[in-house]
Design an enzyme around this catalytic site. Structure first.
Site, PDB file in Angstrom:
ATOM      1  N   THR A  55      13.408 -59.937 -99.637  1.00 54.63           N
ATOM      2  CA  THR A  55      14.230 -58.730 -99.647  1.00 54.63           C
ATOM      3  C   THR A  55      15.655 -58.996 -99.191  1.00 54.63           C
ATOM      4  O   THR A  55      15.937 -59.933 -98.451  1.00 54.63           O
ATOM      5  CB  THR A  55      13.620 -57.649 -98.733  1.00 54.63           C
ATOM      6  OG1 THR A  55      13.556 -58.144 -97.384  1.00 54.63           O
ATOM      7  CG2 THR A  55      12.222 -57.270 -99.196  1.00 54.63           C
ATOM      8  N   VAL A  56      16.562 -58.145 -99.663  1.00 55.79           N
ATOM      9  CA  VAL A  56      17.918 -58.055 -99.133  1.00 55.79           C
ATOM     10  C   VAL A  56      18.012 -56.726 -98.382  1.00 55.79           C
ATOM     11  O   VAL A  56      17.302 -55.777 -98.734  1.00 55.79           O
ATOM     12  CB  VAL A  56      18.977 -58.111-100.261  1.00 55.79           C
ATOM     13  CG1 VAL A  56      19.070 -59.485-100.848  1.00 55.79           C
ATOM     14  CG2 VAL A  56      18.712 -57.065-101.344  1.00 55.79           C
ATOM     15  N   TRP A  85      15.546 -62.432-105.445  1.00 55.19           N
ATOM     16  CA  TRP A  85      16.938 -62.148-105.758  1.00 55.19           C
ATOM     17  C   TRP A  85      17.640 -63.486-106.019  1.00 55.19           C
ATOM     18  O   TRP A  85      17.341 -64.491-105.388  1.00 55.19           O
ATOM     19  CB  TRP A  85      17.617 -61.437-104.588  1.00 55.19           C
ATOM     20  CG  TRP A  85      17.151 -60.041-104.354  1.00 55.19           C
ATOM     21  CD1 TRP A  85      16.099 -59.650-103.583  1.00 55.19           C
ATOM     22  CD2 TRP A  85      17.737 -58.844-104.882  1.00 55.19           C
ATOM     23  NE1 TRP A  85      15.987 -58.285-103.596  1.00 55.19           N
ATOM     24  CE2 TRP A  85      16.974 -57.766-104.389  1.00 55.19           C
ATOM     25  CE3 TRP A  85      18.823 -58.587-105.714  1.00 55.19           C
ATOM     26  CZ2 TRP A  85      17.267 -56.442-104.706  1.00 55.19           C
ATOM     27  CZ3 TRP A  85      19.121 -57.261-106.028  1.00 55.19           C
ATOM     28  CH2 TRP A  85      18.346 -56.211-105.525  1.00 55.19           C
ATOM     29  N   TYR A 124      11.805 -42.952-103.380  1.00 58.32           N
ATOM     30  CA  TYR A 124      10.883 -43.982-103.877  1.00 58.32           C
ATOM     31  C   TYR A 124       9.466 -43.436-104.006  1.00 58.32           C
ATOM     32  O   TYR A 124       8.730 -43.807-104.925  1.00 58.32           O
ATOM     33  CB  TYR A 124      10.900 -45.200-102.950  1.00 58.32           C
ATOM     34  CG  TYR A 124      12.101 -46.085-103.142  1.00 58.32           C
ATOM     35  CD1 TYR A 124      12.037 -47.202-103.968  1.00 58.32           C
ATOM     36  CD2 TYR A 124      13.308 -45.814-102.517  1.00 58.32           C
ATOM     37  CE1 TYR A 124      13.130 -48.020-104.163  1.00 58.32           C
ATOM     38  CE2 TYR A 124      14.414 -46.619-102.699  1.00 58.32           C
ATOM     39  CZ  TYR A 124      14.326 -47.721-103.530  1.00 58.32           C
ATOM     40  OH  TYR A 124      15.425 -48.523-103.716  1.00 58.32           O
ATOM     41  N   CYS A 163      21.365 -52.540-104.012  1.00 59.10           N
ATOM     42  CA  CYS A 163      20.287 -52.120-103.115  1.00 59.10           C
ATOM     43  C   CYS A 163      20.794 -51.180-102.032  1.00 59.10           C
ATOM     44  O   CYS A 163      21.729 -51.515-101.299  1.00 59.10           O
ATOM     45  CB  CYS A 163      19.658 -53.369-102.485  1.00 59.10           C
ATOM     46  SG  CYS A 163      18.495 -53.009-101.147  1.00 59.10           S
TER      47      CYS A 163
END
Length: 338
Positions: free
Chosen positions: A118-119, A84, A182, A51
């Site tokens: 999220t990370v 995740w 993105y 990521c």
């Protein structure tokens, strides 16, 4: 669109990709004003090498020498629709937090957490609860709130006299480049894609011109601004050029940006956090709406990342008055380029 990726919770409106930027804004600070003071061993950084947003925290943690006080949990490059996961650890369980899914840390604090998992995320070890996933603030706090734990010789990544300029560059880089790739990749209409494509490459051209006669984005040393740009550039040819249709040209065909990216890649703390295998596996296998077969491309050739860049001729001092970080810990080393 992946429900657990860094774009989790984002959506497409009138064909245009919109990123959800509402994060858990609790901060870990020197004075503990949010209830979470900086303390050795109290928190665990959960990240994923795949990521780009998490990659920033890996770089800054290395540059500042926070490894002894902030442990690292690494998720695997792929995940399921929920979260995740710690696929890289024995039994798929993080050895410190004792969880299989990062989602467990979110729900431990917010049982009805409504957004994407999220990370990067900072998790309090004792309670197993997520503290924050605000990746943009996280690295700034590492630079300004964790100073008592910086290694001797740590660089000034967010120096007070340059903060306004760094913030301005960061806004442009996030809007048009970090998030711009993105917007191309997840565009839901031709018009939205065309607009995103034009905006991305206009920004890359502006940044290229800025870097033509200066080694770094702001001042004559590495700052937070360089960290944020690097994590997109290093993924450009391996992922964004083909997978996200950002194909006006490859990074290797943009002379200034290619030399700049290689300069940073070869700087301790940058390239030694990059795992191209995990990066490609993540994007090509998780984004099945874009790549339905899940086939991971064999290329590109990566050996050129180690070729001379000659950016040192522009001057500049990578670490200012400081020094390079020591080599990564054995458990945190990435595969060497061949």
């Amino acid at each position: 669109m992946s429900g657990a990726d860094a774009e989790a919770g984002s959506y497409v409106e009138a064909g245009e990709f919109r990123r959800d930027t509402n994060y858990i804004t609790t901060r870990i600070t020197a004075d503990g004003r949010d209830g979470y003071p900086v303390e050795t061993g109290r928190y665990r950084l959960v990240a994923a090498r795949a990521c780009p947003w998490a990659n920033r925290t890996l770089i800054v943690r290395r540059l500042l020498g926070l490894e002894p006080v902030l442990s690292l949990g690494l998720c695997g490059p792929t995940h399921d629709k929920l979260s995740w996961t710690f696929d890289l650890d024995p039994g798929g369980v993080d050895p410190v937090l004792g969880i299989h899914r990062l989602r467990d840390a979110y729900l431990a604090r917010f049982p009805d957490y409504p957004r994407g998992i999220t990370v990067p995320a900072l998790v309090e070890v004792r309670t197993g609860q997520v503290v924050t996933n605000d990746y943009a603030q996280m690295t700034l706090d590492f630079a300004t709130e964790w100073t008592a734990h910086h290694r001797p010789g740590a660089p000034q990544l967010y120096p007070q006299p340059l903060r306004a300029e760094i913030d301005e560059i960061n806004r442009e880089v996030f809007r048009d480049i970090n998030n711009g790739v993105y917007r191309c990749g997840f565009a839901g209409s031709q018009d939205a894609y065309d607009a995103a494509y034009a905006r991305l490459f206009a920004a890359l051209d502006r940044i290229s011109e800025r870097l033509r006669d200066r080694r770094y984005l702001v001042g004559d040393t590495i700052t937070e601004a360089d960290v944020r740009l690097f994590t997109t550039l290093v993924r450009f040819d391996a992922v964004y050029h083909g997978h996200f249709k950002c194909n006006r040209g490859k990074l290797t065909e943009m002379p200034v940006l290619w030399a700049y990216a290689r300069d940073l890649f070869q700087t301790p703390g940058f390239g030694d956090t990059i795992d191209f295998g995990q990066i490609k596996e993540h994007y090509y296998m998780v984004h099945r709406d874009i790549n339905p077969t899940g086939i991971v491309p064999a290329g590109p050739d990566l050996s050129n990342w180690l070729t001379p860049h000659h950016r040192e001729q522009l001057g500049g001092r990578p670490f200012g008055e400081g020094t390079p970080p020591p080599p990564p810990r054995p458990a945190e080393q990435v595969p060497a380029l061949s």
